[in-house]
Enzyme design. Structure first.
Site: not given
Ligand SMILES: *[C@@H]1O[C@H](CO)[C@@H](O)[C@H](O)[C@H]1NC(C)=O
Ligand SMILES: *[C@@H]1O[C@H](CO)[C@@H](O)[C@H](O)[C@H]1NC(C)=O
Ligand SMILES: *[C@@H]1O[C@H](CO)[C@@H](O)[C@H](O)[C@H]1NC(C)=O
Ligand SMILES: *[C@@H]1O[C@H](CO)[C@@H](O)[C@H](O)[C@H]1NC(C)=O
Ligand SMILES: *[C@@H]1O[C@H](CO)[C@@H](O)[C@H](O)[C@H]1NC(C)=O
Ligand SMILES: *[C@@H]1O[C@H](CO)[C@@H](O)[C@H](O)[C@H]1NC(C)=O
Ligand SMILES: *[C@@H]1O[C@H](CO)[C@@H](O)[C@H](O)[C@H]1NC(C)=O
Ligand SMILES: *[C@@H]1O[C@H](CO)[C@@H](O)[C@H](O)[C@H]1NC(C)=O
Length: 409
Positions: A173, A341, A373
């Site tokens: 991320s 996601d 995610h």
């Protein structure tokens, strides 16, 4: 507009009351696994603490698992793993042995380094400022500073301690966002990277499909007000962590909360595991980090922080903030993404971001349905993803073990 202001003020008062109510030095409703320094030895793995000073005076705590259960005598290439927004090095070991990348890599013969960016639980120290007393200065950073100062300092430390000239990087991320900042602002660091692996690669939250984030983006005013109230540090483990664990005393609320956060069904119903996660997440962040992401979402750009026309003139010598030049990010790269996601729009990623990156070796679509995610961190079953990452890391390091035994079912 009036409604927005009223909603913002109410939200803010609500959040402040929650924060005050649950702010405590001790972790309430705690977990069984503890934090990094407790959990890793509990699992039987060695753990070292390294402290690194950045060019601008922050002192970061790097965790190192130098070897795994059976691999203390092999020669071990270094891998640096970098967590995402609100998180810490715990990201990489949370599901435990044979299920989390940090431990699997150690068992596969790697020298595993787990970064912690400025401001999180482990990296709240500075040569001149106190993280509690000088919040306005200390928490004056976004992923820009993480990319320009923190990543280079950690990479240099890993290379100097291990004597290697390159390392393998794995970023989740924001660990991708800040990597792109580093690669474009300090391109010589691309030469120190054997392979960059980006899991759930966020560049910006534009086109986000998550409703809470979408709302937050429109509530940029909320954040403006928070700034006026000198609320620079957000989502600390003390205040919000305690509140989240309080929610999790009720299984139904807890499961709903995890769904909202962005995880699939895999960890629902498992209260012990959920409490363990929430005693390490959130790990704190700066308000400026989220504002920077929101600016990108609203403007559809991937650019330096927007200080407004006058501020930009002073900072950058131009009215709009300069965009990060992704063509400069020449590290060999592999990305791993999934359709469901909630923070990565795969179309934007594949059509806008990827074509600008000059050295993309692999684009891997995680085949699990509903893989969201936070599943990259906490899912109980992500064998296909883990096997793919290990395979790519082995290839980059020219290591071809007969089996990755620990991943066998
Ligand atoms: C460590 O070695 C023992 C004995 O060879 C073996 O049974 C075990 O599976 C190994 N553990 C890991 C994590 O590779
Ligand atoms: C981790 O836990 C240990 C033992 O409880 C404690 O001394 C240490 O301060 C904790 N570290 C952080 C960063 O909270
Ligand atoms: C912060 O870093 C300084 C070194 O500059 C060190 O002396 C001090 O013990 C550190 N404080 C904490 C809380 O780790
Ligand atoms: C925050 O950082 C910006 C950019 O480096 C700087 O211009 C500003 O003065 C800083 N603000 C504070 C309060 O330190
Ligand atoms: C997010 O906001 C945009 C802009 O208003 C809107 O077009 C989109 O439908 C929203 N998406 C969701 C999932 O709420
Ligand atoms: C971006 O970097 C590339 C490669 O170094 C260079 O050719 C290009 O001119 C740069 N673009 C901008 C807008 O600076
Ligand atoms: C894990 O995922 C794989 C691939 O989707 C599946 O075949 C397997 O049954 C799953 N294992 C568990 C324990 O859920
Ligand atoms: C991990 O896998 C190894 C090899 O299959 C096995 O020996 C070990 O018991 C496993 N560890 C855990 C905690 O499941």
């Amino acid at each position: 507009m009036k409604k927005l202001v009223i909603a913002s003020v109410i939200t803010l008062i609500f959040l402040s009351i929650l924060h005050k109510t649950f702010d405590s030095d001790s972790l309430l409703f705690g977990s069984k696994i503890g934090n990094m320094t407790e959990y890793v030895p509990l699992l039987g793995y060695p753990l070292e603490n390294h402290y690194v000073e950045t060019e601008d005076g922050y002192i970061l705590n790097l965790h190192r698992i130098p070897y795994g259960i059976n691999t203390s005598d092999s020669s071990r290439p270094p891998v640096l793993l970098m967590h995402g927004l609100l998180s810490s090095s715990m990201d990489w070991i949370m599901p435990g042995p044979n299920k989390s990348l940090g431990l699997i890599l150690a068992d596969a013969g790697y020298d595993v380094w787990l970064g912690n960016n400025r401001g999180n639980t482990y990296s709240r120290n500075h040569t001149a400022w106190d993280a509690d007393r000088d919040k306005e200065r200390f928490f004056n950073y976004s992923y820009h500073e993480i990319g320009v100062y923190d990543l280079p300092a950690m990479i240099d430390e890993v290379l100097s301690v291990t004597g290697h000239s390159k390392l393998t990087y794995i970023g989740f991320s924001e660990g991708f966002t800040s990597f792109l900042v580093m690669g474009s602002i300090k391109p010589r660091y691309n030469n120190k990277i054997l392979l960059m692996n980006a899991l759930a690669p966020v560049t910006n939250m534009f086109d986000v499909t998550s409703i809470p984030i979408n709302l937050t983006a429109r509530y940029s005013l909320v954040l403006q007000i928070a700034k006026k109230l000198k609320w620079f540090e957000m989502f600390t483990p003390r205040g919000f962590g305690n509140f989240f664990r309080f929610i999790c005393r009720n299984q139904v609320f807890c499961d709903y909360f995890f769904k909202m956060l962005g995880s699939s069904n895999q960890i629902l119903g498992d209260k012990d595991y959920q409490l363990s996660i929430l005693s390490n997440f959130p790990a704190g962040m700066s308000l400026k980090q989220i504002i920077h992401y929101i600016q990108g979402s609203l403007q559809g750009t991937f650019a330096a922080f927007d200080y407004g026309p006058n501020g930009n003139l002073a900072q950058y010598g131009q009215i709009t903030p300069p965009s990060y030049n992704l063509s400069e990010v020449s590290s060999p790269m592999a990305i791993y993404y999934s359709e469901s996601d909630n923070l990565v729009n795969s179309r934007t990623l594949l059509e806008t971001v990827v074509p600008q990156l000059p050295n993309m070796l692999e684009i891997f679509h995680v085949p699990y349905p509903n893989f969201n995610h936070l599943d990259y961190l906490w899912a109980r079953n992500m064998t296909i993803l883990l096997q793919k990452v290990i395979k790519n890391v082995n290839k980059a390091n020219k290591r071809f073990p007969k089996t990755t035994s620990s991943l066998k079912k």
